[in-house]
Design a protein around this motif. Structure first.
Motif, PDB file in Angstrom:
ATOM      1  N   ARG A 124     -12.919  44.353 107.207  1.00  0.00           N
ATOM      2  CA  ARG A 124     -13.258  45.323 108.255  1.00  0.00           C
ATOM      3  C   ARG A 124     -12.211  45.313 109.370  1.00  0.00           C
ATOM      4  O   ARG A 124     -11.895  46.364 109.944  1.00  0.00           O
ATOM      5  CB  ARG A 124     -14.641  45.021 108.812  1.00  0.00           C
ATOM      6  CG  ARG A 124     -15.746  45.227 107.779  1.00  0.00           C
ATOM      7  CD  ARG A 124     -17.106  44.821 108.319  1.00  0.00           C
ATOM      8  NE  ARG A 124     -18.156  45.031 107.327  1.00  0.00           N
ATOM      9  CZ  ARG A 124     -18.473  44.156 106.395  1.00  0.00           C
ATOM     10  NH1 ARG A 124     -17.812  43.007 106.311  1.00  0.00           N
ATOM     11  NH2 ARG A 124     -19.448  44.420 105.538  1.00  0.00           N
ATOM     12  N   LEU A 125     -11.654  44.157 109.674  1.00  0.00           N
ATOM     13  CA  LEU A 125     -10.617  44.078 110.699  1.00  0.00           C
ATOM     14  C   LEU A 125      -9.360  44.810 110.256  1.00  0.00           C
ATOM     15  O   LEU A 125      -8.731  45.532 111.048  1.00  0.00           O
ATOM     16  CB  LEU A 125     -10.311  42.610 110.996  1.00  0.00           C
ATOM     17  CG  LEU A 125      -9.586  42.311 112.310  1.00  0.00           C
ATOM     18  CD1 LEU A 125     -10.437  42.730 113.498  1.00  0.00           C
ATOM     19  CD2 LEU A 125      -9.266  40.827 112.414  1.00  0.00           C
ATOM     20  N   LEU A 164      -5.666  49.593 110.192  1.00  0.00           N
ATOM     21  CA  LEU A 164      -5.003  50.702 109.512  1.00  0.00           C
ATOM     22  C   LEU A 164      -5.372  52.049 110.133  1.00  0.00           C
ATOM     23  O   LEU A 164      -4.534  52.950 110.238  1.00  0.00           O
ATOM     24  CB  LEU A 164      -5.353  50.687 108.027  1.00  0.00           C
ATOM     25  CG  LEU A 164      -4.751  49.538 107.210  1.00  0.00           C
ATOM     26  CD1 LEU A 164      -5.306  49.544 105.791  1.00  0.00           C
ATOM     27  CD2 LEU A 164      -3.239  49.639 107.184  1.00  0.00           C
ATOM     28  N   ILE A 165      -6.623  52.181 110.562  1.00  0.00           N
ATOM     29  CA  ILE A 165      -7.036  53.441 111.190  1.00  0.00           C
ATOM     30  C   ILE A 165      -6.344  53.623 112.531  1.00  0.00           C
ATOM     31  O   ILE A 165      -5.795  54.692 112.833  1.00  0.00           O
ATOM     32  CB  ILE A 165      -8.571  53.467 111.353  1.00  0.00           C
ATOM     33  CG1 ILE A 165      -9.239  53.574 109.980  1.00  0.00           C
ATOM     34  CG2 ILE A 165      -8.991  54.629 112.239  1.00  0.00           C
ATOM     35  CD1 ILE A 165     -10.743  53.419 110.012  1.00  0.00           C
ATOM     36  N   PHE A 166      -6.335  52.577 113.346  1.00  0.00           N
ATOM     37  CA  PHE A 166      -5.733  52.672 114.674  1.00  0.00           C
ATOM     38  C   PHE A 166      -4.215  52.853 114.608  1.00  0.00           C
ATOM     39  O   PHE A 166      -3.627  53.490 115.481  1.00  0.00           O
ATOM     40  CB  PHE A 166      -6.058  51.426 115.500  1.00  0.00           C
ATOM     41  CG  PHE A 166      -7.408  51.468 116.154  1.00  0.00           C
ATOM     42  CD1 PHE A 166      -7.681  52.371 117.169  1.00  0.00           C
ATOM     43  CD2 PHE A 166      -8.407  50.606 115.747  1.00  0.00           C
ATOM     44  CE1 PHE A 166      -8.923  52.415 117.769  1.00  0.00           C
ATOM     45  CE2 PHE A 166      -9.663  50.640 116.347  1.00  0.00           C
ATOM     46  CZ  PHE A 166      -9.922  51.548 117.356  1.00  0.00           C
ATOM     47  N   ALA A 211      -7.592  44.055  98.102  1.00  0.00           N
ATOM     48  CA  ALA A 211      -8.191  43.230  99.161  1.00  0.00           C
ATOM     49  C   ALA A 211      -9.710  43.321  99.190  1.00  0.00           C
ATOM     50  O   ALA A 211     -10.403  42.310  99.323  1.00  0.00           O
ATOM     51  CB  ALA A 211      -7.612  43.636 100.513  1.00  0.00           C
ATOM     52  N   GLU A 212     -10.244  44.533  99.056  1.00  0.00           N
ATOM     53  CA  GLU A 212     -11.693  44.690  99.103  1.00  0.00           C
ATOM     54  C   GLU A 212     -12.374  43.948  97.950  1.00  0.00           C
ATOM     55  O   GLU A 212     -13.467  43.391  98.115  1.00  0.00           O
ATOM     56  CB  GLU A 212     -12.056  46.174  99.047  1.00  0.00           C
ATOM     57  CG  GLU A 212     -11.754  46.921 100.353  1.00  0.00           C
ATOM     58  CD  GLU A 212     -12.180  48.379 100.294  1.00  0.00           C
ATOM     59  OE1 GLU A 212     -12.017  49.003  99.222  1.00  0.00           O
ATOM     60  OE2 GLU A 212     -12.675  48.889 101.310  1.00  0.00           O
ATOM     61  N   LYS A 213     -11.714  43.919  96.788  1.00  0.00           N
ATOM     62  CA  LYS A 213     -12.307  43.220  95.645  1.00  0.00           C
ATOM     63  C   LYS A 213     -12.171  41.707  95.779  1.00  0.00           C
ATOM     64  O   LYS A 213     -13.022  40.960  95.311  1.00  0.00           O
ATOM     65  CB  LYS A 213     -11.638  43.694  94.348  1.00  0.00           C
ATOM     66  CG  LYS A 213     -11.899  45.168  94.047  1.00  0.00           C
ATOM     67  CD  LYS A 213     -11.236  45.589  92.749  1.00  0.00           C
ATOM     68  CE  LYS A 213     -11.516  47.062  92.458  1.00  0.00           C
ATOM     69  NZ  LYS A 213     -10.864  47.508  91.189  1.00  0.00           N
TER      70      LYS A 213
END
Length: 272
Positions: free
Chosen positions: A75-76, A81-83, A40-42
């Motif tokens: 970023r969303l 994923l963190i939350f 996804a980041e790429k």
């Protein structure tokens, strides 16, 4: 971004999870975290650089990009994923607290003392509520982020052509998104995996609540059965004691009757 800590967290909480929880962890790590990190980041990369508009008006390009993409997808998803994974840390912390409390209890009263917890990792009492509340929090977080993606971007589609009329654009200009089909596929994939995690968390809550209710009903049934058996045993004991008392009275009456007959016989023999 370094996701090693997140991997360690997921693998650590895995041993305290149910079967549904282990499937949830597998989906999160394999189909969400790994896909996010590897692909996804790429795919998104520098989104604003790849966003093109057919105008040279200064500021028009930036304003149109900010209008259609107020928040970056990458970023969303990182926030999501963190939350959604960090609440699992509460379960690990609760189990660690139980283990430390058990350790201090043994140090104070000796190794042969009565244990506070038969199994610190077993979901009983406060740990059960901690686990269920983390599941509820995960459901809420995933549902909120799925809705936010739909609300912010007005759906999950990526059109190839966007019409922009935001000032300072001189007129309606055409803007183009880089790799719209690929981004649409990844967006739908992340949304579907989020919905699958929501369903698994709901199933896990239903399983835990159902298991808790069943254990309560079994304990209540066993309690009633033990009370009924106790009453029956008491009734049998009282019946046997009453029966033995009646037999004793009959023996005494027969003995008195025989003695009276022997006395009469002796009296008649003396008279004769």
């Amino acid at each position: 971004m370094n996701w090693g800590f997140l991997q360690g967290l997921l693998s650590g909480v895995n041993k305290y999870s149910t079967a549904f929880g282990r499937v949830w962890l597998s989906i999160v790590f394999l189909f969400r975290v790994m896909v996010f990190v590897v692909a996804a980041e790429k795919v998104w990369g520098d989104e604003q650089k790849d966003f093109k508009c057919n105008t040279a008006q200064p500021g028009c390009h930036n304003v149109c990009y900010d209008h259609f993409f107020p928040v970056s997808h990458v970023r969303l998803w990182a926030l999501q994923l963190i939350f959604v994974t960090c609440p699992s840390l509460l379960v690990v912390m609760h189990v660690t607290y139980r283990e430390e409390r058990e350790k201090k209890h043994r140090e104070k009263y000796g190794e042969n003392c009565r244990r506070l917890y038969a199994n610190p990792g077993k979901k009983r009492g406060g740990l059960w509520w901690t686990y269920v509340l983390t599941l509820v929090f995960k459901i809420v977080v995933d549902a909120v982020f799925v809705y936010l993606i739909y609300y912010i971007y007005e759906g999950y589609d990526f059109p190839s052509l966007i019409k922009c009329e935001q000032p300072p654009c001189p007129n309606k200009v055409d803007c183009f998104i880089a790799r719209p089909t690929e981004k649409r596929i990844f967006t739908l994939f992340m949304v579907v995996t989020s919905l699958a995690c929501i369903l698994l968390s709901i199933f896990e809550i239903v399983y835990l609540v159902g298991k808790k209710c069943r254990e309560g009903l079994v304990a209540m049934h066993n309690s009633h059965q033990a009370h009924r058996d106790h009453r029956e045993s008491m009734g049998k004991t009282m019946g046997s004691s009453l029966g033995s008392g009646k037999n004793g009275n009959l023996v005494e009456a027969n003995t008195l009757r025989l003695l009276q007959q022997e006395t009469k016989k002796r009296g008649s023999s003396l008279e004769s």
